[in-house]
Design a protein around this motif. Structure first.
Motif, PDB file in Angstrom:
ATOM      1  N   ARG A  47       0.992  -1.297   0.141  1.00 42.96           N
ATOM      2  CA  ARG A  47       0.054   0.035   0.144  1.00 42.96           C
ATOM      3  C   ARG A  47       0.802   1.170  -0.004  1.00 42.96           C
ATOM      4  NH1 ARG A  47      -3.176   0.796  -2.743  1.00 42.96           N
ATOM      5  NH2 ARG A  47      -3.492   2.971  -1.910  1.00 42.96           N
ATOM      6  N   MET A  50       2.065   1.752  -3.775  1.00 38.58           N
ATOM      7  CA  MET A  50       0.896   2.314  -4.463  1.00 38.58           C
ATOM      8  C   MET A  50       0.600   3.595  -4.106  1.00 38.58           C
ATOM      9  SD  MET A  50       0.280  -0.011  -6.861  1.00 38.58           S
ATOM     10  CE  MET A  50       2.207  -0.142  -6.851  1.00 38.58           C
ATOM     11  N   ASN A  51       0.595   4.053  -2.727  1.00 37.66           N
ATOM     12  CA  ASN A  51       0.208   5.504  -2.395  1.00 37.66           C
ATOM     13  C   ASN A  51       1.306   6.448  -2.915  1.00 37.66           C
ATOM     14  OD1 ASN A  51       0.522   7.798  -0.313  1.00 37.66           O
ATOM     15  ND2 ASN A  51      -1.549   6.946  -0.627  1.00 37.66           N
ATOM     16  N   THR A  52       2.528   5.867  -2.822  1.00 40.71           N
ATOM     17  CA  THR A  52       3.511   6.655  -3.505  1.00 40.71           C
ATOM     18  C   THR A  52       3.241   6.858  -4.913  1.00 40.71           C
ATOM     19  OG1 THR A  52       4.990   5.776  -1.679  1.00 40.71           O
ATOM     20  CG2 THR A  52       6.160   6.857  -3.716  1.00 40.71           C
ATOM     21  N   LEU A  53       3.229   5.804  -5.509  1.00 38.42           N
ATOM     22  CA  LEU A  53       2.710   6.016  -7.165  1.00 38.42           C
ATOM     23  C   LEU A  53       1.492   6.943  -7.428  1.00 38.42           C
ATOM     24  CD1 LEU A  53       3.317   5.272 -10.204  1.00 38.42           C
ATOM     25  CD2 LEU A  53       1.420   3.347  -9.533  1.00 38.42           C
ATOM     26  N   GLU A  54       0.670   6.932  -6.498  1.00 33.56           N
ATOM     27  CA  GLU A  54      -0.398   7.908  -6.619  1.00 33.56           C
ATOM     28  C   GLU A  54       0.321   9.392  -6.253  1.00 33.56           C
ATOM     29  OE1 GLU A  54      -3.244   6.176  -3.613  1.00 33.56           O
ATOM     30  OE2 GLU A  54      -3.589   4.522  -5.042  1.00 33.56           O
ATOM     31  N   GLN A  55       0.953   9.475  -5.414  1.00 34.81           N
ATOM     32  CA  GLN A  55       1.341  10.948  -4.988  1.00 34.81           C
ATOM     33  C   GLN A  55       2.402  11.258  -6.157  1.00 34.81           C
ATOM     34  OE1 GLN A  55       0.621  12.923  -2.211  1.00 34.81           O
ATOM     35  NE2 GLN A  55      -0.912  11.284  -1.777  1.00 34.81           N
ATOM     36  N   ILE A  57       2.168  11.047  -9.205  1.00 38.82           N
ATOM     37  CA  ILE A  57       1.471  11.619 -10.382  1.00 38.82           C
ATOM     38  C   ILE A  57       1.263  12.936 -10.169  1.00 38.82           C
ATOM     39  CG2 ILE A  57      -1.003  11.256 -11.575  1.00 38.82           C
ATOM     40  CD1 ILE A  57      -0.808   8.317 -11.000  1.00 38.82           C
ATOM     41  N   ARG A  86       7.433  11.545   2.518  1.00 41.59           N
ATOM     42  CA  ARG A  86       7.387   9.842   1.845  1.00 41.59           C
ATOM     43  C   ARG A  86       8.121   8.969   2.750  1.00 41.59           C
ATOM     44  NH1 ARG A  86       3.574   7.797  -0.405  1.00 41.59           N
ATOM     45  NH2 ARG A  86       2.629   9.575   0.938  1.00 41.59           N
ATOM     46  N   SER A 108       1.502  15.581   0.849  1.00 39.66           N
ATOM     47  CA  SER A 108       0.505  16.227   0.378  1.00 39.66           C
ATOM     48  C   SER A 108       0.607  17.898   0.257  1.00 39.66           C
ATOM     49  CB  SER A 108      -0.858  15.876   0.915  1.00 39.66           C
ATOM     50  OG  SER A 108      -0.914  14.536   1.341  1.00 39.66           O
TER      51      SER A 108
END
Length: 129
Positions: A47, A50-55, A57, A86, A108
């Motif tokens: 997770r 994946m959250n790092t990938l979302e961030q 973007i 991160r 964020s």
């Protein structure tokens, strides 16, 4: 711009390192691909990745645009906060997902500040024409 480029490369390397951590967790906890569930510790690691990938973007275009149209030194500084955030997010989420708040905030807020800065810069450019 050299500092901005450094932060961008470090953010991508950080993502790669988080991916390596997922691979190691797969082996350690016996979660074989393509499964993404089965062990809580593996799932935490997955997770975070994946959250790092979302961030990323949002972060990558935000830092690049901010550096180009607002200020590269501030972009690099905000990017440094993102990197620390991160890392903190990764460590705290693995330990206890409920403790991820500060890491998420430090991730964020810099992206949001840069997006708002670019938006204001674009509006300013429009009003000057």
């Amino acid at each position: 711009m050299a500092y901005v480029l450094l932060v961008i490369v470090l953010s991508l390397l950080q993502f790669v390192l988080f991916g390596i951590a997922v691979g190691r967790a797969r082996g350690k906890y016996g979660v074989h691909a393509p499964a993404v569930a089965g062990n809580e510790h593996f799932e935490r690691c997955f997770r975070v990745h994946m959250n790092t990938l979302e961030q990323l973007i949002v972060f990558l275009p935000a830092i690049w645009l901010f550096a180009q149209f607002v200020d590269p030194h501030w972009a690099a500084a905000l990017g440094g906060v993102y990197l620390v955030g991160r890392t903190l997010y990764f460590l705290s989420y693995l330990k206890d997902p409920k403790s991820r708040g500060l890491g998420f905030l430090l991730t964020s807020v810099p992206s949001l500040v840069m997006l708002v800065g670019v938006l204001l810069s674009a509006v300013r450019m429009l009003t000057l024409t």
